[in-house]
Design an enzyme around this catalytic site. Structure first.
Site, mmCIF file in Angstrom:
data_model
loop_
_atom_site.group_PDB
_atom_site.id
_atom_site.type_symbol
_atom_site.label_atom_id
_atom_site.label_comp_id
_atom_site.label_asym_id
_atom_site.label_seq_id
_atom_site.Cartn_x
_atom_site.Cartn_y
_atom_site.Cartn_z
ATOM 1 N N GLU A 310 27.797 54.194 -101.220
ATOM 2 C CA GLU A 310 28.754 53.134 -100.939
ATOM 3 C C GLU A 310 30.111 53.693 -100.505
ATOM 4 O OE1 GLU A 310 30.218 50.169 -99.818
ATOM 5 O OE2 GLU A 310 28.551 49.448 -101.032
ATOM 6 N N ASP A 314 32.011 53.329 -96.794
ATOM 7 C CA ASP A 314 33.299 52.663 -96.631
ATOM 8 C C ASP A 314 34.305 53.567 -95.930
ATOM 9 O OD1 ASP A 314 32.118 50.602 -98.013
ATOM 10 O OD2 ASP A 314 33.161 50.989 -99.896
ATOM 11 N N SER A 522 28.456 45.477 -97.333
ATOM 12 C CA SER A 522 29.292 46.630 -97.632
ATOM 13 C C SER A 522 29.807 47.300 -96.378
ATOM 14 C CB SER A 522 28.494 47.673 -98.420
ATOM 15 O OG SER A 522 28.494 47.375 -99.779
#
Length: 837
Positions: A310, A314, A522
């Site tokens: 994750e 990002d 995400s």
């Protein structure tokens, strides 16, 4: 009395199929002794929030050891929650006089934070129940407490128990909401850290349940970073997109050509896991970028290692699309206090203009008090000019599904559903375009997820949605006020916008030493963070921050520039489980599968960045010209009529007019519409206005395309009270040679009653004399206390009554007010000061 552990059900929705061992919990509560005794709650204490939701099938293992260390946050309310919400809305709304006049760094605590008196009172109350604040806290809204489970259980009067969840993970929870002394409970928003049941989930997905399809996307030259051969080959082989391809699909080329790559803007990333700096270095080497990436550890940080991908997704997403922005990665532990403290650290630092989070939790599993504590932080961010974007979830319109067990109920994700956050949904991007070809992301067949969206069960619909023009379809057949219990109107709808999220056509990233493809909302959220960073850095914004985007996004979409700023996604739905009749379908304008659509960052003649940067979208406007001091009928006994007038600018083809009223001595009620003779009329009247009441009127212009402008500033007027029913006063005069005096009092040029005051050493008696010219009802007040009500039925030369006031014996001075009560209105006619002699 607070609610106990919520077992498998919240509100009207069944959230679990298993049965919690309620009997065992009941025995633990009963056996917990003084800490769990509800008999001690009493009128001098109050419980805050709710006990945590416990999924069906959870097994209670026993009491949590008293020696277990706990880190708690006692979160305080702002000093004036309504004022903070109003300010955060005003600075974010085009057309408002406060638009983009943000708080200066460090100004929030003194303006909206809890008062020093409130902080001191709560700290003293915590010490009194055996807890010690952990010292100075950079968060003005929270008091940190380091303690043990035993001390916390006793202090907050709730047993703490250990549970094994259906996933096999063991956590702990409080069985009752925390209790605080009633004297300080109004200052406290939430007590965070008494349970560990609900870590937030990263909303990134690797498409591992279905074969990847090769992607035949062309090489594109956007003017931004270009990928190395390893990244491009991975995208072609595994069906993913490189940063340059995403930039091309979403119209960033013209910004790059103008030299806008996000320089000077800091983007903060909220993370609850670590990442490998070597992955970021390899990504930057591939693309030839040198973005500054720094890390801020919160509460000890998120640990070490590669994480689940994750954080890497990002960071790399923002680097690839806004390569000259600075990135601050805030790493916190995935605990209740870690989650709150990480948001608080980002907002209170007030260094990042843009904040992106790709972590979330189903609304139904969260403590309402903790959601409100989050909401205050996001209001603070809006007041400071910070943009917050959040992933809307990867389980479609059934956000709670699979978090603990299958659950097909309609639900949305926090914090994307927060009213001061831009919620980002997901699409399947099948062709780069221009224009790109997209549909609502729903990989139900392969089990790879779907874009989150739907109706909030917590928040009412904010004004930027409820006030959107009808042509945008925000209020539609699927809108509802039921889930959030709205007293009127509807509930917040999610998402606000979307971007590519399908992991089958995901984002090419470097993770754990290898290239791969990751998707999910995400990925869509940091893409929108990059759009906001490019806007902040653009010449169009001239150094201003776009701040909380939603009011501007909906106004841009509701105007003639919609097609220049958004690609409208009109096919597909996000019913991931297939059990909700296709809710929610994509369609023209706004929908709860893809929001307003996907971004067109720059376009010939406009684009989203230009719309975001405009210091106010061209809107129809109205200005009130009356009421003024005059009335259409003269004051006298009975109702009067108030003349109302307004004017508009060239963009206003019709108007809406509203008013609100406050009876004399009372507070304003809600707004009511004021009908006009025709849509283009510029005057009307309020008939039957009550004497003594105050009326405030405002108008808004409506354009030919049904785009509504902002409400104008109000014009207010107070209707005079007919005081001719009372006789004229004569003025004060003392009576010499005695221990008392008498007289009458005249307030300015008003006509009023006269009052004889007899003051002796131990008690006071008033002789009130009235000379009515007709029927009247008179009240005599000491402060706000009604002492006497007198009904006079006819004209009289004088009507006296004696009013003994024994309680004056201990009062040195005060004011007696003689008040006329007429037709539901109340107005002070005159007053008399009374002093002991």
């Amino acid at each position: 009395m607070g609610r106990g552990l919520r077992a498998g059900i919240r509100g009207r929705r069944a959230l679990g199929a298993g049965a919690l061992a309620v009997g065992l919990i009941g025995s633990l509560v009963g056996a917990a002794g003084p800490a769990g005794a509800e008999a001690r709650t009493g009128p001098a204490s109050a419980r805050i929030g709710a006990a945590p939701f416990v999924p069906g099938g959870a097994e209670v293992l026993g009491a949590l050891s008293d020696a277990t260390p706990l880190r708690l946050d006692v979160v305080l309310r702002p000093r004036d929650p309504a004022a903070l919400a109003a300010f955060a809305t005003a600075v974010s709304t085009p057309g408002s006089p406060s638009y983009r006049h943000y708080l200066a760094p460090g100004q929030f605590a003194a303006t909206f934070g809890p008062t020093p008196a409130a902080v001191g009172a709560v700290e003293r109350a915590l010490r009194a129940i055996g807890l010690a604040p952990a010292g100075a806290n950079a968060d003005p809204l929270a008091i940190a407490v380091q303690t043990t489970a035993g001390a916390a259980s006793h202090a907050f009067a709730t047993p703490l128990v250990r549970l094994r969840l259906p996933s096999g993970r063991v956590g702990f929870a409080n069985t009752l909401p925390p209790r605080l002394p009633a004297s300080v409970a109004p200052f406290v928003e939430a007590v965070i850290g008494l349970d560990s049941l609900h870590p937030e989930a990263p909303l990134a997905i690797r498409a591992s349940r279905a074969p990847r399809r090769p992607l035949l996307a062309p090489h594109v030259a956007t003017g931004g970073p270009q990928p190395c051969s390893a990244a491009s080959a991975t995208g072609q082989l595994e069906g993913g997109y490189t940063a340059d391809q995403l930039a091309s699909a979403y119209g960033m080329s013209a910004l790059y050509a103008a030299g806008d790559l996000g320089a000077g803007v800091t983007v903060a990333l909220y993370e609850l896991e670590p990442n490998l700096p070597s992955d970021i270095a390899a990504y930057q080497s591939c693309y030839g970028t040198s973005a500054a990436v720094s890390y801020v550890a919160i509460d000890g940080g998120a640990g070490t290692g590669a994480g689940a991908g994750e954080a890497a997704l990002d960071i790399e997403d923002v680097i690839g699309l806004a390569p000259r922005a600075s990135i601050q990665v805030y790493d916190g532990p995935n605990s209740a206090t870690g989650q709150y403290d990480t948001y608080a650290a980002i907002v209170n630092a007030d260094a990042a203009r843009v904040i992106s989070t790709s972590w979330g939790i189903c609304e139904a599993y969260a403590d309402p008090a903790e959601l409100q504590a989050e909401n205050t932080l996001f209001q603070q961010a809006a007041a400071q000019g910070q943009t917050v974007v959040a992933a809307a979830g990867d389980s479609g319109s059934e956000d709670c599904d699979q978090q603990y067990q299958p659950n097909p109920s309609l639900a949305v994700d926090d914090p994307a559903s927060q009213p001061f956050v831009t919620g980002v949904g997901g699409t399947t991007l099948s062709t780069l375009g221009p224009p790109p070809v997209e549909q609502a992301w729903n990989d139900a067949a392969s089990g790879n997820g779907a874009g989150g969206g739907g109706v909030s069960a917590v928040w009412p619909m904010p004004s930027y949605q409820s006030g959107a023009p009808a042509s945008l379809n925000v209020v539609n057949a699927n809108s509802s006020g039921t889930p959030c219990g709205a007293a009127s109107g509807y509930c917040r709808e999610v998402p606000d916008v979307s971007a590519a999220a399908d992991p089958s056509t995901g984002y090419v990233v470097r993770y754990a030493g290898s290239w791969g493809v990751i998707g999910g909302t995400s990925a869509a959220a940091p893409l929108w963070a990059a759009i906001a960073a490019l806007a902040d850095a653009s010449s169009s914004c001239a150094g201003a921050s776009v701040g909380f985007m939603n009011p501007t996004l909906y106004q841009v979409a509701g105007g003639s520039g919609y097609a220049l700023a958004f690609d409208d996604v009109t096919t597909g739905n996000n019913d991931y489980t297939g059990t909700n009749g296709g809710l929610f379908p994509a369609g023209s304008g706004y929908d709860m599968a893809t929001g307003l659509g996907t971004p067109v960052a720059s376009a010939s003649g406009g684009g989203l960045v230009a719309g975001l940067c405009a210091q106010g979208v061209a809107l129809p406007a109205a200005t009130m010209t009356s009421p003024s001091a005059g009335f259409t009928s003269p004051p006298g006994p009975g109702p009067v009529a108030i003349g109302v007038g307004w004017s508009g600018n060239a963009d206003a083809s019709s108007f809406a007019v509203r008013y609100r009223m406050a009876r004399a001595g009372g507070s304003f009620g809600s707004y009511a519409p004021l009908a006009t003779a025709s849509p283009s009329a510029t005057s009307t009247s309020i008939a039957g206005a009550l004497p003594g009441a105050t009326y405030c009127v405002s108008a808004r212009g409506i354009g030919a395309t049904s785009v509504a402008g902002p409400w104008s500033a109000e014009r207010c007027t107070a209707v005079p009270l007919d005081d001719r029913q009372l006789g004229r006063s004569r003025g004060w005069y003392p009576r010499s040679g005695s221990a008392w005096f008498e007289g009458t009092y005249l307030a300015g040029s008003k006509r009023g009653s006269w009052v004889d005051a007899r003051v002796r050493a131990r008690r006071v008696a008033l002789v009130v004399g009235l000379s009515p010219s007709g029927p009247a009802v008179v009240g005599v007040y000491w402060g706000s206390t009604l002492l006497k009500r007198v009904r006079l039925y006819a004209k009289a030369a004088r009507a006296d009554f004696v009013l003994p006031i024994a309680t004056f014996a201990s009062i040195r001075s005060g004011t007696i007010r003689v008040v006329l009560l007429s037709q539901g209105a109340r107005a002070e006619i005159d007053g008399i000061a009374v002093s002991r002699v």
